[in-house]
Scaffold this motif. Structure first.
Motif, PDB file in Angstrom:
ATOM      1  N   GLY A 221       0.820  -1.196   0.000  1.00 14.31           N
ATOM      2  CA  GLY A 221       0.000   0.000   0.000  1.00 14.31           C
ATOM      3  C   GLY A 221       0.856   1.250   0.000  1.00 14.31           C
ATOM      4  N   LEU A 222       0.202   2.390   0.171  1.00 17.80           N
ATOM      5  CA  LEU A 222       0.856   3.703   0.085  1.00 17.80           C
ATOM      6  C   LEU A 222       1.028   4.312   1.466  1.00 17.80           C
ATOM      7  CD1 LEU A 222       1.760   6.262  -1.563  1.00 17.80           C
ATOM      8  CD2 LEU A 222      -0.673   6.927  -1.565  1.00 17.80           C
ATOM      9  N   THR A 223       2.196   4.904   1.680  1.00 17.43           N
ATOM     10  CA  THR A 223       2.458   5.708   2.878  1.00 17.43           C
ATOM     11  C   THR A 223       2.721   7.139   2.445  1.00 17.43           C
ATOM     12  OG1 THR A 223       3.379   3.865   4.144  1.00 17.43           O
ATOM     13  CG2 THR A 223       4.029   6.081   4.819  1.00 17.43           C
ATOM     14  N   ILE A 224       1.970   8.072   2.995  1.00 16.27           N
ATOM     15  CA  ILE A 224       2.190   9.497   2.725  1.00 16.27           C
ATOM     16  C   ILE A 224       3.006  10.068   3.872  1.00 16.27           C
ATOM     17  CG2 ILE A 224       1.083  11.751   2.519  1.00 16.27           C
ATOM     18  CD1 ILE A 224      -1.245  10.388   1.158  1.00 16.27           C
ATOM     19  N   VAL A 225       4.137  10.657   3.537  1.00 18.23           N
ATOM     20  CA  VAL A 225       5.028  11.249   4.538  1.00 18.23           C
ATOM     21  C   VAL A 225       4.962  12.762   4.382  1.00 18.23           C
ATOM     22  CG1 VAL A 225       7.340  11.270   5.522  1.00 18.23           C
ATOM     23  CG2 VAL A 225       6.520   9.234   4.316  1.00 18.23           C
ATOM     24  N   ILE A 226       4.410  13.427   5.361  1.00 16.54           N
ATOM     25  CA  ILE A 226       4.242  14.877   5.302  1.00 16.54           C
ATOM     26  C   ILE A 226       5.456  15.524   5.948  1.00 16.54           C
ATOM     27  CG2 ILE A 226       2.806  16.810   6.037  1.00 16.54           C
ATOM     28  CD1 ILE A 226       0.472  14.715   6.048  1.00 16.54           C
ATOM     29  N   VAL A 227       6.139  16.360   5.175  1.00 13.32           N
ATOM     30  CA  VAL A 227       7.397  16.964   5.611  1.00 13.32           C
ATOM     31  C   VAL A 227       7.270  18.479   5.587  1.00 13.32           C
ATOM     32  CG1 VAL A 227       8.850  15.030   4.917  1.00 13.32           C
ATOM     33  CG2 VAL A 227       8.293  16.790   3.262  1.00 13.32           C
ATOM     34  N   PRO A 228       8.025  19.178   6.447  1.00 16.16           N
ATOM     35  CA  PRO A 228       7.850  20.623   6.582  1.00 16.16           C
ATOM     36  C   PRO A 228       8.530  21.465   5.511  1.00 16.16           C
ATOM     37  CG  PRO A 228       9.466  19.843   8.149  1.00 16.16           C
ATOM     38  CD  PRO A 228       8.900  18.628   7.487  1.00 16.16           C
ATOM     39  N   THR A 229       9.591  20.943   4.909  1.00 19.42           N
ATOM     40  CA  THR A 229      10.344  21.749   3.958  1.00 19.42           C
ATOM     41  C   THR A 229      10.631  20.962   2.689  1.00 19.42           C
ATOM     42  OG1 THR A 229      12.502  21.058   4.827  1.00 19.42           O
ATOM     43  CG2 THR A 229      11.490  23.005   5.836  1.00 19.42           C
ATOM     44  N   VAL A 230      10.780  21.702   1.601  1.00 17.06           N
ATOM     45  CA  VAL A 230      11.155  21.063   0.344  1.00 17.06           C
ATOM     46  C   VAL A 230      12.506  20.385   0.488  1.00 17.06           C
ATOM     47  CG1 VAL A 230      11.714  21.486  -2.087  1.00 17.06           C
ATOM     48  CG2 VAL A 230       9.810  22.693  -1.027  1.00 17.06           C
ATOM     49  N   SER A 231      13.399  21.023   1.235  1.00 10.40           N
ATOM     50  CA  SER A 231      14.738  20.446   1.404  1.00 10.40           C
ATOM     51  C   SER A 231      14.650  19.066   2.039  1.00 10.40           C
ATOM     52  CB  SER A 231      15.615  21.368   2.264  1.00 10.40           C
ATOM     53  OG  SER A 231      15.083  21.507   3.565  1.00 10.40           O
ATOM     54  N   LEU A 232      13.785  18.905   3.038  1.00 12.18           N
ATOM     55  CA  LEU A 232      13.651  17.613   3.698  1.00 12.18           C
ATOM     56  C   LEU A 232      13.003  16.589   2.764  1.00 12.18           C
ATOM     57  CD1 LEU A 232      13.869  15.735   6.076  1.00 12.18           C
ATOM     58  CD2 LEU A 232      11.804  16.760   7.035  1.00 12.18           C
ATOM     59  N   ALA A 233      11.990  17.005   2.000  1.00 11.84           N
ATOM     60  CA  ALA A 233      11.332  16.086   1.070  1.00 11.84           C
ATOM     61  C   ALA A 233      12.328  15.536   0.059  1.00 11.84           C
ATOM     62  CB  ALA A 233      10.185  16.802   0.355  1.00 11.84           C
ATOM     63  N   ILE A 234      13.117  16.417  -0.510  1.00 15.37           N
ATOM     64  CA  ILE A 234      14.110  16.010  -1.503  1.00 15.37           C
ATOM     65  C   ILE A 234      15.139  15.077  -0.878  1.00 15.37           C
ATOM     66  CG2 ILE A 234      15.964  16.866  -3.010  1.00 15.37           C
ATOM     67  CD1 ILE A 234      14.270  19.484  -3.247  1.00 15.37           C
ATOM     68  N   ASP A 235      15.601  15.445   0.321  1.00 14.93           N
ATOM     69  CA  ASP A 235      16.631  14.647   0.981  1.00 14.93           C
ATOM     70  C   ASP A 235      16.104  13.278   1.387  1.00 14.93           C
ATOM     71  OD1 ASP A 235      19.421  14.765   2.088  1.00 14.93           O
ATOM     72  OD2 ASP A 235      18.336  14.284   3.924  1.00 14.93           O
ATOM     73  N   GLN A 236      14.877  13.229   1.900  1.00 17.76           N
ATOM     74  CA  GLN A 236      14.294  11.953   2.300  1.00 17.76           C
ATOM     75  C   GLN A 236      14.107  11.032   1.101  1.00 17.76           C
ATOM     76  OE1 GLN A 236      13.987  10.773   5.222  1.00 17.76           O
ATOM     77  NE2 GLN A 236      12.767  11.988   6.618  1.00 17.76           N
ATOM     78  N   GLU A 237      13.685  11.583  -0.023  1.00 21.68           N
ATOM     79  CA  GLU A 237      13.545  10.769  -1.232  1.00 21.68           C
ATOM     80  C   GLU A 237      14.894  10.197  -1.645  1.00 21.68           C
ATOM     81  OE1 GLU A 237      11.910  11.337  -5.823  1.00 21.68           O
ATOM     82  OE2 GLU A 237      13.143  12.876  -4.872  1.00 21.68           O
ATOM     83  N   ARG A 238      15.916  11.044  -1.622  1.00 19.95           N
ATOM     84  CA  ARG A 238      17.256  10.608  -2.017  1.00 19.95           C
ATOM     85  C   ARG A 238      17.752   9.487  -1.109  1.00 19.95           C
ATOM     86  NH1 ARG A 238      22.038  11.382   0.077  1.00 19.95           N
ATOM     87  NH2 ARG A 238      21.211  12.846   1.619  1.00 19.95           N
ATOM     88  N   VAL A 239      17.625   9.678   0.198  1.00 21.99           N
ATOM     89  CA  VAL A 239      18.113   8.687   1.158  1.00 21.99           C
ATOM     90  C   VAL A 239      17.333   7.384   1.036  1.00 21.99           C
ATOM     91  CG1 VAL A 239      18.310   8.152   3.619  1.00 21.99           C
ATOM     92  CG2 VAL A 239      18.990  10.404   2.776  1.00 21.99           C
ATOM     93  N   THR A 240      16.022   7.485   0.904  1.00 22.32           N
ATOM     94  CA  THR A 240      15.181   6.284   0.834  1.00 22.32           C
ATOM     95  C   THR A 240      15.501   5.459  -0.403  1.00 22.32           C
ATOM     96  OG1 THR A 240      13.428   7.414   2.056  1.00 22.32           O
ATOM     97  CG2 THR A 240      12.802   5.444   0.818  1.00 22.32           C
ATOM     98  N   LYS A 241      15.710   6.121  -1.524  1.00 25.28           N
ATOM     99  CA  LYS A 241      16.054   5.388  -2.745  1.00 25.28           C
ATOM    100  C   LYS A 241      17.412   4.696  -2.611  1.00 25.28           C
ATOM    101  CE  LYS A 241      13.316   7.875  -6.190  1.00 25.28           C
ATOM    102  NZ  LYS A 241      13.340   8.771  -7.381  1.00 25.28           N
ATOM    103  N   THR A 242      18.283   5.254  -1.788  1.00 24.75           N
ATOM    104  CA  THR A 242      19.589   4.636  -1.548  1.00 24.75           C
ATOM    105  C   THR A 242      19.469   3.426  -0.619  1.00 24.75           C
ATOM    106  OG1 THR A 242      20.695   6.772  -1.818  1.00 24.75           O
ATOM    107  CG2 THR A 242      21.927   5.043  -0.706  1.00 24.75           C
ATOM    108  N   VAL A 243      18.602   3.548   0.379  1.00 24.19           N
ATOM    109  CA  VAL A 243      18.497   2.517   1.419  1.00 24.19           C
ATOM    110  C   VAL A 243      17.716   1.296   0.944  1.00 24.19           C
ATOM    111  CG1 VAL A 243      17.447   2.007   3.669  1.00 24.19           C
ATOM    112  CG2 VAL A 243      18.780   4.103   3.354  1.00 24.19           C
TER     113      VAL A 243
END
Length: 819
Positions: free
Chosen positions: A189-211
């Motif tokens: 299923g889908l998990t929506i992760v609500i983040v406060p800043t664009v910087s965090l959204a971009i960084d979380q996507e990058r890290v998650t794709k690596t992990v």
């Protein structure tokens, strides 16, 4: 790569060889920092070689290299100007440059020395008790958690029952991202992760794709911000391929395409989890300029109406008590609330406060600090204009490779800045609070504040960008006398007067544009102008926008104090229409009774903001008299005292050693059993399973398929890796006897209910104490069923019986277990 190899590599570069940057997998955090120090030196040298205007950037990197590696260095260009301002000198006889610590007199030398990471790392990091599980191992390749804190946080979220909200605290740098990653792949299923800043959204996507390993990451993991095409993301949601979406609350509430796609995913029960990362911001920002944060309550509740099994997870490093109270008020329904509290003060920061006599001296100090303190460095400012001013000052002094990141930075530029920051293409980031919440660059060595944050929590969150690699870092505050007044002026803008709150409520409720739904429900049009004349003070936006923002402020104020509930939020013609339900009848009449009540509540709100600011302002002012960590110890009620050093003392104050990290009892909810799970036990709560040496893993695999929740193993269990490789890939809490005892001691039954499998030591002398620990703390409870894995029917001398005689339940062979 050894330290010597890194030095040899740097020498070749400094002698003019054009060999570029080599890729290298570090063995530990110190090794990684040294490698990146050389990497940054190479980048700075290339900039300087191509353009001599970048002399300051090169000297910073050159100085960092020499101090970190504790050695002089020859350089083929002997005439470098201005080196004395960087604590450097040139020895003609040695034909080498030297860098001395030469820290500014208002900064502690020993702290600066620590932050340059000159000491070798401790190689013997314990992983005892930190085993992951088959699902996490397959998903990420991780065999062990970073810490027991992280392990408790991850399983605290994974154990969340359907329809519940779980609040999770885990120290900055402790690996909160793994919580999001694991629950996103726990179910289809889908998990929506609500983040406060664009910087965090971009960084979380990058890290998650690596992990995440062995998945179709490009079609499963997404980040949305303005400038990013929404079409492919919405298609992936509609096709039920998207697994994780990092997104801001504004995009969720205001983008009709996402709103419809999420609504459909929720209706089809494809939406499984809503995660609010850095959840303290719901309170810190949601009450004022990021109002969409507190609208998430109504949005989430609407989802629950058609998908009651939806889970909500609230993540942050630390929580104030007031923050938890507000979050619980917003997100708890029918008692479905769990708190996993692993709050802890950071061990990495060393604190220094510098008080310049005036603005001019402050600017000189900022320049000196940037030149001489270790890098990478974040310089925090209060406004975008100040970021540009400091960048210009640095450029005028030969430091031209610094970047700015503020609320005015465009989305595409933000993504590029984060990528370049993480890749060490520059080492000075000048930023407002728009940058940094959760951005995972592990080796930031200095965080420099040039203003007084609004409260201790904001300060702690921002300084937490440093030392995420768990190595020493610096938190430096550089102030001048007027900064205290400037900071208080910002606080004054956060709270309306009680008269204006009442008048705006009167204007909103008693207006033809607001549509009555029933006696106590009304759709409020947020563009309504107040009845009183004249513009509000502080308005620096168009009148219509200012009115809407203050109207929303009033509604959120009333919600926080439970005078209304926000039922639904809609966007009509570019503005908010908010369905509210009146819960306090005093709001129905605009009279002295209402005014007195609002005045009382407004006083509470103002006292909170004012006292919070006074505490941090006073703490920074008395930094030599009181340990600065007392500010954080007073702010966070569930932490032990810790300070690595500050203006008050040079030595660590340690109050959290040898403490189990779970700070709050978690007694429920508890697992329930199916008839199939209970069948082998009969009327008992425990049973013995006789096995051979080679069949334990087979038994665990069979039990995992039946819903096993916990495996208890001896410390230093030799076959632990085999447990990660069983065929059934699901979450299992694998813990040692000592950690099981600690959980029971904390009344953390939430973790240890359900089917529990106990594997005993091969050392027969240990089995007696292990059995007694399980018997006295786990067995016999309605919420547990214990399966004792028995290789040999050993004699327990402490009890004068064989173990099979002691177990209060049937004894069966492996072949008969769930046959």
């Amino acid at each position: 790569m050894s330290k010597k190899q890194l030095v040899d590599y740097a020498i070749r570069i400094l002698n003019g060889e054009d060999i570029g940057i080599i890729e290298y997998a570090a063995t530990d955090s110190v090794d990684d920092f040294r490698y990146k120090t050389v990497k940054r030196l190479i980048r700075a040298h290339e900039l300087f070689r191509n353009n001599s205007d970048y002399i300051g950037d090169f000297l910073i990197a050159f100085r960092d290299y020499m101090i970190t590696f504790d050695m002089p260095a020859a350089y083929h260009l002997k005439a470098l100007k201005d080196i004395e301002n960087y604590g450097m000198s040139y020895d003609v006889e040695e034909e080498s440059f030297f860098a001395t610590l030469q820290a500014p007199k208002y900064v502690n030398d020993s702290f600066v020395n620590d932050a340059f990471i000159k000491k070798e790392s401790k190689k013997n990091k314990t992983v005892e008790g930190l085993l992951t599980d088959p699902m996490i191992y397959e998903l990420t390749g991780y065999t062990h958690f970073k810490s027991m804190d992280q392990k408790l946080a991850v399983y605290g979220a994974l154990n969340t029952p359907n329809g519940y909200t779980t609040l999770v605290s885990l120290p900055t740098g402790g690996g909160k991202s793994l919580v999001t990653q694991t629950i996103s792949y726990q179910k289809d299923g889908l998990t929506i992760v609500i983040v406060p800043t664009v910087s965090l959204a971009i960084d979380q996507e990058r890290v998650t794709k690596t992990v995440i390993k062995n998945r179709d990451n490009e079609n499963e993991i997404f980040c949305y911000s303005s400038g990013v095409s929404a079409g492919p993301i919405i298609k992936a949601i509609n096709d039920k391929k998207a697994k994780i979406l990092f997104i801001s609350p504004e995009a969720i509430l205001e983008n009709p395409g996402f709103a419809e796609a999420i609504k459909d995913a929720n209706k089809g029960r494809y939406l499984k989890n809503v995660v609010i990362d850095e959840a303290h911001i719901v309170v810190d920002w949601g009450a004022s300029f990021r109002v969409d944060y507190q609208f998430l309550e109504a949005w989430r509740n609407m989802l629950l109406m058609t998908n009651p099994g939806l889970r909500t997870v609230l993540l942050s490093a630390t929580f104030e008590d007031k923050c938890v109270d507000i979050l619980k008020n917003l997100f708890e329904i029918d008692g479905k609330w769990v708190e996993i509290r692993c709050d802890a003060l950071r061990h990495e920061p060393r604190f220094c406060v510098d008080r310049a006599k005036d603005y001019e001296e402050k600017q000189k100090h900022i320049l000196e600090l940037i030149r001489k303190l270790p890098h990478p460095m974040i310089v925090y400012v209060s406004r975008p204009a100040e970021a540009e001013q400091i960048k210009k000052m640095l450029s005028n002094n030969g430091i031209r490779n610094a970047r700015t990141f503020t609320g005015l930075t465009g989305s595409a530029q933000r993504r590029q800045l984060i990528d370049e920051w993480v890749d060490d293409q520059f080492e000075i980031m000048i930023a407002t609070s728009a940058f940094g919440v959760g951005v995972d660059k592990p080796d930031v060595r200095t965080v420099l504040h040039t203003y007084i944050p609004q409260n201790a929590n904001t300060y702690y969150q921002e300084l937490g960008r440093g030392g995420r690699d768990r190595l020493p870092c610096l938190s430096v505050v550089c102030l001048q006398p007027e900064d205290t007044t400037i900071g208080r002026d910002r606080i004054n803008k956060r709270v309306l007067t009680s008269k204006k709150i009442v008048d705006r409520w009167d204007s909103l409720y008693n207006n033809d544009l607001s549509k009555r739904v029933s006696n106590n429900r009304v759709f409020i049009d947020t563009t309504i102008k107040p009845n009183y004349s004249g513009a509000d003070e502080f308005d620096d936006s168009p009148t219509s926008d200012a009115d809407m923002n203050w109207n929303i402020y009033v509604l959120l104020f009333l919600r926080r104090y439970n005078l209304i509930r926000i039922m639904e939020v809609k966007i009509e013609n570019g503005h908010y229409m908010i369905l509210i339900e009146i819960k306090d009848e005093r709001l129905l009449s605009i009279d002295d009774t209402l005014r007195a009540h609002i005045d009382e509540l407004r006083g509470q709100e103002w006292n909170y903001y004012s006292s919070s600011y006074n505490r941090i302002s006073e703490s920074l002012r008395k930094n030599s008299i009181r340990c600065i960590s007392e500010l954080f110890y007073d702010t966070y009620s569930r932490v032990y005292e810790y300070c690595a050093g500050c203006n008050n003392h040079n030595y660590p104050i340690v109050g959290d050693s040898h403490k189990f990290p779970l700070k709050k009892r978690v007694t429920e909810p508890l697992r329930t059993f199916s008839e199939e799970q209970l069948r082998p036990f009969g009327d008992s709560t425990e049973l013995a399973v006789s096995v051979t040496d080679n069949s334990i893993v087979d038994v665990v695999n069979r039990l995992a398929g039946k819903g096993l929740s916990t495996i208890v193993i001896p410390d230093n269990y030799e076959d632990s890796m085999e447990l990660l490789q069983i065929g059934v890939k699901r979450n299992l809490l694998i813990i040692s006897f000592s950690d099981m005892f600690n959980l029971q001691k904390c009344n953390a039954y939430y973790y240890t209910s359900g089917l529990i499998c106990v594997v005993y030591s091969d050392n027969e002398n240990d089995i007696g104490s292990q059995y007694l620990a399980i018997k006295n703390n786990v067995c016999g409870k309605p919420s547990t069923r214990v399966l004792h894995i028995i290789k040999r029917n050993v004699y327990i001398s402490e009890l004068g019986k064989n173990i099979l005689e002691l177990i209060d339940g049937p004894s069966i062979l492996t072949s008969a277990l769930y046959a």
